[in-house]
Every structure is written in C-alpha cells, then in structure tokens.
Scaffold this motif. Structure first.
Motif, mmCIF file in Angstrom:
data_model
loop_
_atom_site.group_PDB
_atom_site.id
_atom_site.type_symbol
_atom_site.label_atom_id
_atom_site.label_comp_id
_atom_site.label_asym_id
_atom_site.label_seq_id
_atom_site.Cartn_x
_atom_site.Cartn_y
_atom_site.Cartn_z
ATOM 1 N N ASP A 1 1.018 4.189 5.845
ATOM 2 C CA ASP A 1 0.815 2.756 6.056
ATOM 3 C C ASP A 1 -0.512 2.495 6.746
ATOM 4 N N PRO A 2 -1.431 1.767 6.090
ATOM 5 C CA PRO A 2 -2.727 1.504 6.721
ATOM 6 C C PRO A 2 -2.570 0.835 8.086
ATOM 7 N N PHE A 3 -1.510 0.007 8.227
ATOM 8 C CA PHE A 3 -1.340 -0.710 9.492
ATOM 9 C C PHE A 3 -1.048 0.239 10.657
ATOM 10 N N THR A 4 -0.544 1.445 10.348
ATOM 11 C CA THR A 4 -0.306 2.420 11.402
ATOM 12 C C THR A 4 -1.619 2.827 12.051
ATOM 13 N N TRP A 5 -2.691 2.791 11.261
ATOM 14 C CA TRP A 5 -3.975 3.342 11.727
ATOM 15 C C TRP A 5 -4.943 2.298 12.243
ATOM 16 N N VAL A 6 -4.564 1.027 12.196
ATOM 17 C CA VAL A 6 -5.462 0.003 12.724
ATOM 18 C C VAL A 6 -4.830 -0.675 13.928
ATOM 19 N N PRO B 1 0.823 -1.227 0.000
ATOM 20 C CA PRO B 1 0.000 0.000 0.000
ATOM 21 C C PRO B 1 0.853 1.271 0.000
ATOM 22 N N THR C 1 1.090 4.012 -3.097
ATOM 23 C CA THR C 1 0.864 5.442 -2.868
ATOM 24 C C THR C 1 1.998 6.261 -3.475
#
Lengths: 203, 282
Positions: free
Chosen positions: B198-203, B111, B115
């Motif tokens: 990073d999407p994983f930072t936000w979940v 991801p 980007t």
C-alpha cells in the motif's frame, strides 16, 4: 414470386421445427433448470404475497417438503453421527430439522419481500445438476445462488443451496459436528439445543 | 468481520487512537500468551475411530482451543465497541452517504488490488482495477461515485492471500487472530504483504498523513462491520456453534473467491481487433 413465398414458408417451417427440437429432447440440465424456476417462482410468490408470517409459514411447508430433499439434507448434516444415533434419535432429529429449516426460511421473509430470481445456465457436477441463478434485492448487490438438484430426470429435489460460493448444507454440517464434538458426541444434546433454538426463534 | 475495534477513536485524536491501539495490542498479546498456555492445542480423537480422525483432519484446526479463546475475546470487544459503533454509523448516515464512503475506501485500495491482479497474471482483472481507479478518481469525484461499474468495469475481490493461493500455497490450519478475526497462515502473510504494497503505508510521515491513515482504518472497520450487521446477527442466532460456522463460512468464501479468480480467463484482445473463434458454448 409464388415459388419464393412457398420457399420462405418452407424455410420458416424448418426453422420452427428446428427450434422446437430441444424441447422434445430435454436434457437433465434443462429439467433441473425448469424445476428450479417453478420452485423459485412458487416460493417468491409466497414471499411477495399478502398474509401474515404464520400464514406464509403454513403455505411454505408443503412447497419446501415437495422441492427439497429435507430428509437427505438432514442426514448429510449429521454426518458420521447419523449412524451412531438410535432410530428414535434419528426420527426426532429429522422432524426437528424440518422445523428448523422452515423456521430459518420464514424468518427471512421480510428481507426477501421484493426478491427477483433470474435463472442462469445449469451444468452437471458429480451426480447432480447445478443450476446457477441470480438473486436480486433492492439496495443489495446481486447474489449468485447455485441450486444443486439431485435426480433431475425422475423426481428432482434440491439437496443444496450455494450462495456466493458457500454451501448451506456444508456450513450446517460443520456447525452440528462442532456442537457434537463439544458435547461428547451426544445426539440428545444436539436435539435439545435445536428445540431451544426453535423456541427462541418463535418468541 | 475484519474487526478492528481499537481504531474507532482514530479520526479526531490520532494520539489517543495510537495509545488505545498500543494498549489493546499489549493486552491482546498478553491474553494470547495466556490463552496458549491455558488452552493449548486440540486433542485429536482416538486413532481407532477413523471417521472421527478424518473429520478432525478435515476441520484442520489444531489450535482450536486457543482460537476459541480469541473468538470469545473478539466477540466481547465487538459487542461493546465495534457493533454499537457500526449501528450508530448506520443510524447517523443515510445509505447513499455510506455507499459513497464505501466506494471511496474501495478506490483507495486500488493500488494494492492492481498489484495483486498483476501478480495473479489476470490481465483483464488488472485492466478492470486500473480503469476503475482512473474513472472513479476523476469522473467519480475521488472515488465517491462508482461510475466504472456502470461503464463495464466491475469490482472484484483480490489480495495477496489469493495471489499466494494462485501460486500454489495451501491455506494451512485455521487461525482466529486477535482483532483481525478468522484467517490462516497464508492469508495472514497476505494481509502483511498487502500493507507493504500500500503506497499509503510509505507516505505516513508527512503532516496529516498519519491522521488520514487512522481515519481510513477506522472507517474501513466501521464500513465493513456495518455491511455485516445483519448477516452476523443472523448467524449468531441460527448457529449452535457460531465459531465453527464462521470458520466454515470463512474457508468456503475464500475458496469461492479464489476459484472465481482462477476461472477469470477472459480474452485480452481488444474488441476492435479481429477476434479468434468463440469457444464452443459449454
């Protein structure tokens, strides 16, 4: 029927003639590529061949001296300190540089036992010709290695090797420059360190 | 070389990992302040030596004394923590397993890569990344097998530091960061932005996600260090001044990746569509 056959033969002749033309009108780029290929083949043959590391080192020496402009690279790597060095220092440094270079190459012999070199296209850059090659080793991703060849027309010599965008001689130059800056620009200190390096490498 | 020694204890005990990291950071900040106070800035050569001045400018390392202190600290941490861990990792797991881990980690970075490919306006690279993510996440079993490379979608390096470079931001002076290693202001900002992308930072707040994040960071450090075991040993053996050599290599490598990205102007027309005349062979 006969006319057609003659016509075909004539066509083939023309085609063959056409194909052989570039061989006669060889550009510097082609010569540089051919030079890199023959040198690369020689080195790879030694690396893959039988013999102890010491024997290989002896065989590689002359090949390296004949194909790499070692004196020129040595001078380049000393940078602005070349001119401040005495003739005696220059000579001792250049001799050592030869040995360090051969030592560095032979220390990698084991790693490059099953190496394969594929020659790509060459293109002029500044006053030199750059030949792109692909270096393949088992269990390693292929590496793009560029060979900078000077004076491809008369007596071609490799003056730099650029592996994946990093130039060997630029890296070496910054190493020496940093060492000299840290040691009062004393070329003797550099020579001493290179001696030490050689001794460490052999033990 | 993106050494993160403090994250090693992560997978099993996230809390211990957090404590260690917090401690390491506190120590690093303290050491950093101390280093800046003690070492300070590099002294430029006298102005009557124009060649030396030119070299100094080209080296572009005004914080060199401080950077060298961090290099020494990182090197020490690496010698006692990360390098032995990477050697153990190599010893315990066979090469195919390590490759699988590496592939899975690369896949998790898709991801962020996508980007940046888009922000760099490189449609073919973005296409490669998107296809890689789709193929490797499914056919490649959650990214463990890199099927996409064989199918014509090779991997490439991309990050926000490169995006900034593409937008014309220059690298700035050299920086050697605690824990993270060689960098510059542009790539440091890039590193932060990539974490934000990073999407994983936000979940990270759902159960298990924090542990997953730690495991990923730890594995990333192990994986990277293991892959560089031999080159780093080689450089430390052959360089008279390893710090300067790493500095030069880091810069050249980054420049090389940026040039590769800039030159990647493959056509975006599908193969089944009438093609424009091929550009003359160079």
């Amino acid at each position: 029927m006969i006319t057609r056959r003659i016509f075909l033969a004539g066509m083939t002749g023309t085609l063959l003639a056409g194909m052989s033309v570039p061989a006669f009108a060889q550009s510097n780029g082609d010569r540089a590529a051919a030079f890199v290929k023959s040198t690369g083949d020689q080195i790879v043959a030694v690396m893959r061949g039988a013999g102890t590391t010491d024997q290989k080192r002896k065989v590689l020496g002359p090949i390296i001296d004949a194909s790499i402009d070692v004196d020129g690279v040595a001078r380049f790597c000393l940078g602005r300190f070349w001119r401040t060095a005495t003739p005696d220092q220059q000579k001792r440094y250049t001799d050592l540089f030869h040995q360090v270079l051969i030592g560095n190459i032979t220390s990698k012999l084991g790693e490059y036992q099953d190496v394969r070199l594929t020659i790509g296209r060459s293109q002029p850059r500044d006053d030199n010709d750059v030949v792109a090659t692909t270096l393949e080793r088992p269990n390693n991703p292929p590496t793009i290695v560029e060979w900078v060849v000077a004076d491809a027309g008369k007596s071609p010599k490799v003056i730099d090797v650029i592996a994946e965008g990093t130039s060997l001689r630029l890296t070496q130059r910054s190493d020496y420059a940093a060492y000299l800056t840290q040691h009062n620009s004393d070329v003797d200190a550099l020579i001493k360190a290179m001696h030490q390096q050689l001794a460490d490498g052999k033990s | 070389m993106h050494a993160e020694p403090s994250t090693l204890s992560a997978p099993a005990a996230a809390n211990v990992g957090t404590a260690v990291l917090a401690k390491t950071w506190r120590w690093c900040i303290f050491a950093g302040l101390l280093a800046v106070v003690l070492a300070g800035c590099a002294t430029p050569p006298p102005a009557d030596d124009p060649e030396a001045v030119a070299d100094f400018k080209q080296t572009n390392d005004p914080l060199e004394p401080t950077n060298r202190v961090f290099y020494t600290i990182n090197n020490g941490l690496d010698t006692v923590i990360l390098k032995p861990a990477a050697q153990a990792y190599r010893f315990i797991l066979p090469s195919p397993v390590r490759n699988g881990v590496h592939n899975a980690l690369t896949n998790l970075g898709s991801p962020v890569a996508l980007t940046n490919d888009v922000l760099q306006a490189r449609p073919r690279r973005a296409g490669d990344t998107a296809m890689r993510f789709l193929i490797n996440s499914t056919v490649g079993v959650l990214g463990v097998f890199d099927v996409a490379t064989d199918w014509g979608y090779p991997v490439h390096d991309t990050d926000f530091g490169m995006t900034l470079a593409n937008w014309g931001v220059s690298e700035g002076p050299f920086l050697y960061l605690p824990v993270l290693g060689p960098s510059n202001p542009r790539d440091t900002v890039g590193f932060g932005m990539d974490m934000a992308f990073d999407p994983f930072t936000w979940v990270g707040h759902t159960p298990g996600m924090q542990e997953f994040g730690w495991a990923r960071t730890g594995l990333n450090a192990l994986d990277a260090r293991e892959r560089y075991l031999d080159p780093i040993d080689q450089i430390k053996k052959t360089a008279l001044d390893p710090y300067a050599t790493f500095r030069s290599l880091y810069r050249q490598h980054r420049q090389g990746e940026i040039t590769k990205m800039r030159n990647d102007d493959r056509a975006t027309i599908p193969v089944w569509f009438p093609q424009p005349a091929a550009p003359a062979a160079r």
